[in-house]
Design a protein around this motif. Structure first.
Motif, PDB file in Angstrom:
ATOM      1  N   GLU A  15      47.965  46.697  46.321  1.00 22.88           N
ATOM      2  CA  GLU A  15      47.051  46.069  45.364  1.00 22.88           C
ATOM      3  C   GLU A  15      47.597  44.727  44.886  1.00 22.88           C
ATOM      4  OE1 GLU A  15      44.473  47.078  41.343  1.00 22.88           O
ATOM      5  OE2 GLU A  15      46.026  48.469  41.983  1.00 22.88           O
ATOM      6  N   SER A  19      45.702  41.315  45.622  1.00 24.74           N
ATOM      7  CA  SER A  19      45.257  40.573  44.434  1.00 24.74           C
ATOM      8  C   SER A  19      45.786  39.145  44.445  1.00 24.74           C
ATOM      9  CB  SER A  19      45.721  41.277  43.153  1.00 24.74           C
ATOM     10  OG  SER A  19      45.169  42.568  43.079  1.00 24.74           O
ATOM     11  N   PHE A  20      47.022  38.971  44.914  1.00 21.53           N
ATOM     12  CA  PHE A  20      47.615  37.631  44.986  1.00 21.53           C
ATOM     13  C   PHE A  20      47.014  36.848  46.160  1.00 21.53           C
ATOM     14  CE2 PHE A  20      51.136  34.648  46.030  1.00 21.53           C
ATOM     15  CZ  PHE A  20      51.217  34.005  44.803  1.00 21.53           C
ATOM     16  N   ILE A  22      44.135  37.215  47.642  1.00 21.71           N
ATOM     17  CA  ILE A  22      42.693  36.939  47.578  1.00 21.71           C
ATOM     18  C   ILE A  22      42.412  35.611  46.880  1.00 21.71           C
ATOM     19  CG2 ILE A  22      42.109  38.078  45.371  1.00 21.71           C
ATOM     20  CD1 ILE A  22      40.121  38.328  48.666  1.00 21.71           C
ATOM     21  N   ILE A  23      43.299  35.187  45.975  1.00 26.40           N
ATOM     22  CA  ILE A  23      43.123  33.879  45.321  1.00 26.40           C
ATOM     23  C   ILE A  23      43.202  32.772  46.364  1.00 26.40           C
ATOM     24  CG2 ILE A  23      44.091  32.274  43.624  1.00 26.40           C
ATOM     25  CD1 ILE A  23      45.211  34.761  42.143  1.00 26.40           C
ATOM     26  N   THR A  26      40.357  33.088  49.090  1.00 26.36           N
ATOM     27  CA  THR A  26      39.051  32.636  48.596  1.00 26.36           C
ATOM     28  C   THR A  26      38.969  31.114  48.592  1.00 26.36           C
ATOM     29  OG1 THR A  26      38.830  34.615  47.222  1.00 26.36           O
ATOM     30  CG2 THR A  26      37.470  32.726  46.629  1.00 26.36           C
ATOM     31  N   THR A 194      33.225  30.380  44.249  1.00 29.54           N
ATOM     32  CA  THR A 194      34.477  30.290  43.486  1.00 29.54           C
ATOM     33  C   THR A 194      35.160  28.952  43.704  1.00 29.54           C
ATOM     34  OG1 THR A 194      34.737  32.682  43.679  1.00 29.54           O
ATOM     35  CG2 THR A 194      36.687  31.429  43.042  1.00 29.54           C
ATOM     36  N   ILE A 366      37.717  33.390  39.381  1.00 29.68           N
ATOM     37  CA  ILE A 366      38.840  34.057  40.069  1.00 29.68           C
ATOM     38  C   ILE A 366      38.927  35.510  39.605  1.00 29.68           C
ATOM     39  CG2 ILE A 366      41.362  34.142  40.312  1.00 29.68           C
ATOM     40  CD1 ILE A 366      40.298  31.842  41.889  1.00 29.68           C
ATOM     41  N   LEU A 367      38.770  35.730  38.290  1.00 29.26           N
ATOM     42  CA  LEU A 367      38.788  37.092  37.737  1.00 29.26           C
ATOM     43  C   LEU A 367      37.649  37.930  38.331  1.00 29.26           C
ATOM     44  CD1 LEU A 367      39.846  39.217  35.731  1.00 29.26           C
ATOM     45  CD2 LEU A 367      38.384  38.184  33.976  1.00 29.26           C
ATOM     46  N   GLU A 370      38.606  39.012  41.775  1.00 32.04           N
ATOM     47  CA  GLU A 370      39.588  40.105  41.677  1.00 32.04           C
ATOM     48  C   GLU A 370      38.878  41.422  41.337  1.00 32.04           C
ATOM     49  OE1 GLU A 370      42.541  39.904  42.605  1.00 32.04           O
ATOM     50  OE2 GLU A 370      43.523  38.036  42.064  1.00 32.04           O
ATOM     51  N   TRP A 373      37.057  42.822  44.306  1.00 29.94           N
ATOM     52  CA  TRP A 373      37.929  43.448  45.313  1.00 29.94           C
ATOM     53  C   TRP A 373      38.476  44.782  44.838  1.00 29.94           C
ATOM     54  CZ3 TRP A 373      38.619  43.746  50.169  1.00 29.94           C
ATOM     55  CH2 TRP A 373      38.252  42.679  50.989  1.00 29.94           C
ATOM     56  N   TRP A 374      38.864  44.839  43.568  1.00 29.08           N
ATOM     57  CA  TRP A 374      39.353  46.123  43.032  1.00 29.08           C
ATOM     58  C   TRP A 374      38.235  47.166  43.090  1.00 29.08           C
ATOM     59  CZ3 TRP A 374      41.582  43.267  38.176  1.00 29.08           C
ATOM     60  CH2 TRP A 374      42.758  42.596  38.538  1.00 29.08           C
TER      61      TRP A 374
END
Length: 448
Positions: A15, A19-20, A22-23, A26, A194, A366-367, A370, A373-374
């Motif tokens: 995760e 999470s890192f 995907i920034i 994207t 984004t 960005i949030l 995230e 994706w979660w």
């Protein structure tokens, strides 16, 4: 370390990495299209500001690509190290899209290098701009192929199971599974959205800092207009995603919407909290879930009562869904107000408080990415390969995963801080005004 600990740390590390990554992923998918559009407008209007926009965005983009390579490689490594049983089962099915993703990335990287190092080598700027087409196509296809792997994990098909092994694999049928169209479309369009809002936030930030330069105003208008278009398109695709879930993953939709009982005329529950097994303080919209799921306000929607407790996704994904949707709607509204206000001449859209809302929109989108994706990953639990293998069956039994977690967390911290430091220095040393002056002097006052 027991097996349960190994599963837990494997999930946390995966995760953290996703999470890192995907920034950067994207931004990596979205920015090439923004560069292409800026350069195309610059050539069409013979406007040096848009040409410089493309040039500066491309320079910053390279840094994010470099970090994205490291984190993308980490994901490939962790698939084998942390989830060996999954790779043993499904490795021969996902090998093709994983290879194609690597090929698409190298295709993008090669043309990006040529594009960057040939800025002043072309008499005809249009020919130089054409180099961006394979960069943008390669970036989007990279997202396309890697998302196919995720779609396969949600809707596996294209194989037979014999003695616990996947045999008679048909890679194309596996790749073009029911989850693929909505998932791929949503990932790519939200990446464009984004990227536009992050670039808009940077332009608004420069204006807040006192730069009245027309360059930043043009950058802000262009990116907010693109952000508005892509946020509306992503909302439409989100609607299709709801219909896909209702058909193929009803337990995920039911958990995300806190829909506990199978019923007709199903209402949509927004916000709220779960207290003693009851939903409190929620906004309930009658018939809306039936409309989202089946385009019919009176249709039956399957609830969580139809699934065993051990196959029910965690209920906190409801909050992730709300965060994603609310931010998407907020940014669509904010960008629409800005674009409409620019056309008819509203002065408040240039005010400091409105610019601050645009700056805030960068991290907010960005949030939202995230949270999306979660929602996608946690909403599939307890399955890693839906219907065939549970997450706990796929994980490594190694006792070193906690150490790996600390090492990778340290790496991501260094990469994150390094990205910010390098980008700040890069653009502080080359302010817009200086670059425009240098270009005019270098070209004898005219733009080719």
């Amino acid at each position: 370390m027991g097996n349960a600990d190994a599963v837990f740390y494997s999930r946390v590390l995966t995760e953290l990495t996703l999470s890192f990554h995907i920034i950067y992923a994207t931004i990596g998918v979205g920015v090439p299209l923004m560069i292409f559009i800026a350069q195309w407008i610059g050539i069409k209007k013979n406007d040096e500001h848009y040409i410089l926009l493309a040039r500066r965005w491309a320079r910053g983009f390279v840094i994010t690509v470099a970090v994205g390579v490291v984190t993308g490689t980490a994901i490939g490594l962790q698939l084998s190290l942390l989830w060996p049983n999954f790779m043993e089962l499904a490795g021969n099915v996902i090998a093709l899209p994983l290879f194609m993703e690597t090929f698409a990335f190298f295709f993008e990287a090669i043309f990006l290098g040529i594009y960057l190092y040939t800025w002043d080598r072309f008499e005809n700027q249009k020919k130089h701009m054409l180099l961006l087409i394979p960069v943008a196509v390669g970036a989007s296809f990279s997202a396309f192929f890697i998302t196919i792997v995720n779609a396969f994990m949600n809707a596996p098909q294209g194989f037979d199971v014999v003695n616990g092994e996947l045999v008679n694999v048909q890679p194309l049928i596996a790749m073009f599974n029911p989850a693929m169209p909505t998932k791929v479309a949503h990932v790519i369009v939200t990446a464009y959205m984004t990227a536009a809002f992050v670039l808009a936030a940077i332009a608004a930030f420069r204006m807040l800092k006192g730069s009245e330069h027309i360059y930043h105003k043009k950058a802000l208008y262009l990116t907010m207009k693109l952000g508005m278009i892509f946020s509306l398109v992503s909302a439409m695709i989100g609607d299709f995603s709801g219909k896909y879930l209702a058909e193929y993953q009803p337990e995920k939709l039911a958990a995300a919407e806190w829909h506990f009982q199978t019923e007709e005329n199903a209402p949509l529950i927004l916000f709220g909290i779960m207290k003693d097994g009851e939903v409190k303080y929620a906004i309930t919209i009658p018939y809306a879930l039936s409309i989202l799921a089946h385009n019919n306000p009176f249709t039956e929607v399957i609830g969580l009562d139809q699934f065993p407790v051990d196959e029910t996704p965690p209920l906190y994904i409801h909050y992730l869904f709300n965060i994603m949707v609310f931010i998407g709607m907020w940014m669509a509204l904010l960008s629409a107000i800005f674009v409409y206000g620019s056309i008819i001449g509203w002065s408040f859209i240039r005010s400091n408080w409105f610019l601050r809302l645009i700056v805030l929109g960068g991290p907010l989108t960005i949030l939202a990415i995230e949270a999306g994706w979660w929602l996608a990953e946690v909403g599939r639990q307890p399955w890693i390969l839906r219907g065939y293998m549970k997450t706990e069956e796929a994980a490594t039994s190694s006792g070193q995963v906690d150490l790996m977690l600390m090492l990778f967390a340290g790496l991501y911290l260094i990469l994150g801080i390094g990205t910010v430091v390098v980008l700040r220095r890069m653009f502080k040393r080359n302010p817009v005004e200086k670059e425009l002056e240098d270009r005019r002097v270098g070209m004898g006052g005219e733009i080719h």
